[in-house]
Design a protein around this motif. Structure first.
Motif, PDB file in Angstrom:
ATOM      1  N   VAL A 189       0.880  -1.165   0.000  1.00 39.84           N
ATOM      2  CA  VAL A 189       0.000   0.000   0.000  1.00 39.84           C
ATOM      3  C   VAL A 189       0.918   1.215   0.000  1.00 39.84           C
ATOM      4  CG1 VAL A 189      -0.211   0.152   2.549  1.00 39.84           C
ATOM      5  CG2 VAL A 189      -2.032   1.047   1.084  1.00 39.84           C
ATOM      6  N   ASN A 190       0.517   2.257  -0.703  1.00 37.75           N
ATOM      7  CA  ASN A 190       1.359   3.462  -0.693  1.00 37.75           C
ATOM      8  C   ASN A 190       0.763   4.465   0.277  1.00 37.75           C
ATOM      9  OD1 ASN A 190       3.347   5.256  -1.281  1.00 37.75           O
ATOM     10  ND2 ASN A 190       2.463   5.947  -3.221  1.00 37.75           N
ATOM     11  N   LEU A 191       1.567   4.880   1.271  1.00 32.97           N
ATOM     12  CA  LEU A 191       1.060   5.824   2.269  1.00 32.97           C
ATOM     13  C   LEU A 191       1.010   7.238   1.706  1.00 32.97           C
ATOM     14  CD1 LEU A 191       2.942   4.505   5.430  1.00 32.97           C
ATOM     15  CD2 LEU A 191       0.564   4.101   4.756  1.00 32.97           C
ATOM     16  N   GLY A 207       2.953   9.783  -1.777  1.00 27.46           N
ATOM     17  CA  GLY A 207       3.924   9.872  -2.873  1.00 27.46           C
ATOM     18  C   GLY A 207       3.380   9.142  -4.090  1.00 27.46           C
ATOM     19  N   GLU A 208       2.347   9.743  -4.718  1.00 24.53           N
ATOM     20  CA  GLU A 208       1.675   9.035  -5.813  1.00 24.53           C
ATOM     21  C   GLU A 208       2.044   9.627  -7.164  1.00 24.53           C
ATOM     22  OE1 GLU A 208       0.609   5.872  -5.292  1.00 24.53           O
ATOM     23  OE2 GLU A 208      -0.843   6.632  -3.839  1.00 24.53           O
ATOM     24  N   HIS A 209       2.375   8.740  -8.089  1.00 16.84           N
ATOM     25  CA  HIS A 209       2.785   9.120  -9.458  1.00 16.84           C
ATOM     26  C   HIS A 209       4.060   9.964  -9.461  1.00 16.84           C
ATOM     27  CE1 HIS A 209      -0.393   7.498 -12.093  1.00 16.84           C
ATOM     28  NE2 HIS A 209      -1.092   7.508 -10.976  1.00 16.84           N
ATOM     29  N   THR A 210       4.848   9.802  -8.436  1.00 18.07           N
ATOM     30  CA  THR A 210       6.125  10.519  -8.370  1.00 18.07           C
ATOM     31  C   THR A 210       7.284   9.616  -8.804  1.00 18.07           C
ATOM     32  OG1 THR A 210       6.166   9.841  -6.072  1.00 18.07           O
ATOM     33  CG2 THR A 210       5.509  12.109  -6.504  1.00 18.07           C
ATOM     34  N   ASP A 211       7.038   8.303  -8.872  1.00 20.24           N
ATOM     35  CA  ASP A 211       8.186   7.386  -9.040  1.00 20.24           C
ATOM     36  C   ASP A 211       8.814   7.443 -10.425  1.00 20.24           C
ATOM     37  OD1 ASP A 211       5.953   6.027 -10.083  1.00 20.24           O
ATOM     38  OD2 ASP A 211       6.472   4.077  -9.202  1.00 20.24           O
ATOM     39  N   TYR A 212       7.992   7.570 -11.478  1.00 21.00           N
ATOM     40  CA  TYR A 212       8.586   7.495 -12.824  1.00 21.00           C
ATOM     41  C   TYR A 212       9.205   8.809 -13.291  1.00 21.00           C
ATOM     42  CZ  TYR A 212       3.683   8.741 -13.726  1.00 21.00           C
ATOM     43  OH  TYR A 212       2.439   9.317 -13.685  1.00 21.00           O
ATOM     44  N   THR A 213       9.238   9.815 -12.420  1.00 17.99           N
ATOM     45  CA  THR A 213      10.031  11.010 -12.723  1.00 17.99           C
ATOM     46  C   THR A 213      11.075  11.235 -11.625  1.00 17.99           C
ATOM     47  OG1 THR A 213       8.215  12.317 -11.792  1.00 17.99           O
ATOM     48  CG2 THR A 213       8.356  12.213 -14.201  1.00 17.99           C
ATOM     49  N   SER A 231       4.780   1.684 -15.796  1.00 20.42           N
ATOM     50  CA  SER A 231       4.829   2.045 -14.384  1.00 20.42           C
ATOM     51  C   SER A 231       6.252   2.342 -13.916  1.00 20.42           C
ATOM     52  CB  SER A 231       4.258   0.893 -13.569  1.00 20.42           C
ATOM     53  OG  SER A 231       4.929  -0.274 -13.933  1.00 20.42           O
ATOM     54  N   GLY A 232       6.343   2.916 -12.712  1.00 21.93           N
ATOM     55  CA  GLY A 232       7.639   3.230 -12.117  1.00 21.93           C
ATOM     56  C   GLY A 232       8.170   2.063 -11.289  1.00 21.93           C
ATOM     57  N   ILE A 233       9.120   2.366 -10.401  1.00 25.13           N
ATOM     58  CA  ILE A 233       9.836   1.324  -9.643  1.00 25.13           C
ATOM     59  C   ILE A 233       9.198   1.031  -8.277  1.00 25.13           C
ATOM     60  CG2 ILE A 233      11.429   3.044  -8.630  1.00 25.13           C
ATOM     61  CD1 ILE A 233      12.471  -0.509  -9.669  1.00 25.13           C
ATOM     62  N   MET A 234       8.263   1.907  -7.837  1.00 30.13           N
ATOM     63  CA  MET A 234       7.791   1.801  -6.450  1.00 30.13           C
ATOM     64  C   MET A 234       7.319   0.396  -6.059  1.00 30.13           C
ATOM     65  SD  MET A 234       4.797   3.829  -4.441  1.00 30.13           S
ATOM     66  CE  MET A 234       3.453   3.556  -5.574  1.00 30.13           C
ATOM     67  N   ASP A 235       6.430  -0.181  -6.858  1.00 34.68           N
ATOM     68  CA  ASP A 235       5.758  -1.410  -6.427  1.00 34.68           C
ATOM     69  C   ASP A 235       6.750  -2.563  -6.266  1.00 34.68           C
ATOM     70  OD1 ASP A 235       3.677   0.273  -6.871  1.00 34.68           O
ATOM     71  OD2 ASP A 235       2.872  -0.798  -8.600  1.00 34.68           O
ATOM     72  N   GLN A 236       7.539  -2.778  -7.316  1.00 38.22           N
ATOM     73  CA  GLN A 236       8.492  -3.894  -7.269  1.00 38.22           C
ATOM     74  C   GLN A 236       9.510  -3.666  -6.156  1.00 38.22           C
ATOM     75  OE1 GLN A 236       7.652  -2.235 -10.047  1.00 38.22           O
ATOM     76  NE2 GLN A 236       6.538  -3.772 -11.228  1.00 38.22           N
ATOM     77  N   ALA A 265      -6.839  -0.467 -13.726  1.00 38.49           N
ATOM     78  CA  ALA A 265      -5.838  -1.266 -14.460  1.00 38.49           C
ATOM     79  C   ALA A 265      -4.678  -0.366 -14.827  1.00 38.49           C
ATOM     80  CB  ALA A 265      -6.445  -1.860 -15.712  1.00 38.49           C
ATOM     81  N   VAL A 266      -3.458  -0.801 -14.487  1.00 41.15           N
ATOM     82  CA  VAL A 266      -2.287   0.037 -14.785  1.00 41.15           C
ATOM     83  C   VAL A 266      -1.890  -0.097 -16.250  1.00 41.15           C
ATOM     84  CG1 VAL A 266       0.187   0.299 -14.351  1.00 41.15           C
ATOM     85  CG2 VAL A 266      -1.386   0.143 -12.446  1.00 41.15           C
ATOM     86  N   ALA A 267      -1.982  -1.339 -16.784  1.00 41.61           N
ATOM     87  CA  ALA A 267      -1.560  -1.534 -18.171  1.00 41.61           C
ATOM     88  C   ALA A 267      -2.498  -0.746 -19.085  1.00 41.61           C
ATOM     89  CB  ALA A 267      -1.587  -3.020 -18.512  1.00 41.61           C
TER      90      ALA A 267
END
Ligand code: GLA
Length: 392
Positions: A32-34, A36-42, A175-180, A222-224
């Motif tokens: 779960v992300n507390l 910092g949303e949509h910040t990972d891929y930049t 997507s960015g790196i956060m989830d993995q 859906a992310v894809a």
């Protein structure tokens, strides 16, 4: 009372029954992300935590050079010719659950890891398509099991990068790196603050008297492809405009609000707003870190509230049902903070709630949401949990 058999046992039994041999078992959590949303891929900052829902993979060898995946959840088998997963050009995705498994095998092969033939059984309880990273959980558990099968050691940080490649290049989600990353590197009782450019991270203790209550709006996400892809295109266009307009800016992460304002006329209104969300969100994550470390949970909750408004208004990626969940949560006893979590356009909210009131909070939230929308939400009381690990 009949106790439900654990997913570990069910996966091991299913593997034995299907393949006639016992295998080695591994687990990777959801997340779960507390904040910092949509910040990972930049290249920005995120603060997720691994949760106590996850995916188990059981693996054993086979002599025919095939890669065979069985999903207990989907009651389905997917067979791949291992050679095809070793090619630079990946096989065409099948558009089902097995892409996440095959993608992880393909991404490992691209790292030069020699994979002998294998059978794998996968069973998970991360709600699918709810924004809790069921897909990263499947990718990472597959990678961990296959690394063990191949007899290769890999640091969890590196495994996260490899699994992101599976998601981006095999599945085709931008997507960015956060989830993995948090699925690989999370820790019990800790939130993980990650710098998505350097991949440096801190594990921050979560207060013991606070519970993460996750509420699934039941609106599918859906992310894809779809809306997630549109948003990341708008963000990339804004980032490209900033790069041109202000030398020294490489990633949006480097830009300030003042930079964005100077460059406003060189981008669309949408890109401007999306970038404004990300720049303010990066600052909120930094402040949230300070709040968490100093035990200022009220301050943390206020940052979550602001993050939700920015996500809704500037990023335009919430939906009425999720906004309603956040609004109801804010008025319930014990609520410290509430916001949407994950990619957006539905999915879940994350609520930080005083542990003693968490159960009642969940029931009241569910009842009020049902009364207003007719939708029966699912509520999960979660603990910050360990990242991917072997089970035996
Ligand atoms: C999805 C993606 C992540 C991240 C979030 C939004 O979960 O997989 O990389 O971009 O959305 O914060």
């Amino acid at each position: 009372m009949i106790l439900e058999r654990s997913k570990e046992i069910r996966a091991a039994e299913a593997h034995l029954e299907r393949f006639g041999v016992a295998g080695k078992a591994f687990l990777a959590p959801g997340r779960v992300n507390l904040i910092g949303e949509h910040t990972d891929y930049t290249g920005g900052f995120v603060m997720p935590a691994a949760i106590d829902f996850g995916t188990v993979a059981v693996v054993s060898g086979r002599a025919d050079g095939k890669a065979v995946f069985v999903s207990v959840n989907f009651e389905s088998t997917a067979e791949y010719d291992l050679e095809s997963l070793k090619q630079r050009t990946r096989p065409a995705p099948r558009g089902d659950w097995s892409d996440y498994c095959a993608g992880a095998a393909w991404a490992l092969a691209q790292e030069g890891i020699a994979l002998p033939g294998f059978s794998m059984t996968v069973l998970g309880d991360v709600p699918w398509g709810a924004g809790l990273s069921s897909s990263a959980s499947v990718e990472v558990v597959t990678a961990l099991a296959l690394l063990s099968h191949a007899g290769v050691a890999m640091r969890p940080e590196k495994m996260a990068v490899v699994c992101r490649r599976a998601e981006n290049e095999y599945v085709g989600a931008k997507s960015g790196i956060m989830d993995q990353f948090v699925v690989s590197c999370g820790a019990a009782g800790k939130a993980l603050m990650l710098d998505c450019r350097s991949l440096e991270y801190d594990l921050l203790p979560m207060p013991e008297d606070v519970c993460m209550v996750i509420c699934n709006s039941m609106v599918k996400h859906a992310v894809a492809g779809g809306e997630y892809g549109n948003r990341s295109d708008e963000v990339e266009a804004g980032q490209a405009a900033l790069r041109k307009c202000k030398p020294g800016i490489e990633l949006l992460r480097d830009a300030t609000l003042a930079d964005l304002e100077v460059c406003e006329s060189s981008m669309s209104r949408e890109s401007f707003q999306r970038c404004r969300h990300i720049i303010t969100e990066n600052a909120r994550v930094m402040e949230a870190r300070t709040a968490l470390l100093s035990g200022d949970m009220a301050g943390f909750g206020e940052l979550m509230r602001q993050a939700h408004l920015s996500f809704r208004d500037d990023f335009a990626a919430s939906c009425p049902e999720v906004d309603l969940l956040v609004e109801i949560a804010g008025g319930l006893p014990g609520c410290i903070g509430a916001r949407i979590t994950g990619g957006g356009f539905g999915g879940c909210t994350v609520n930080l709630v005083k542990a003693a009131q968490a159960e009642a909070f969940g029931q009241s939230l569910k009842a009020a949401y049902l009364a207003k929308t007719g939708i029966s939400a699912e509520v999960y009381l979660c603990k910050a949990s360990d990242g991917a690990h072997p089970l035996d």
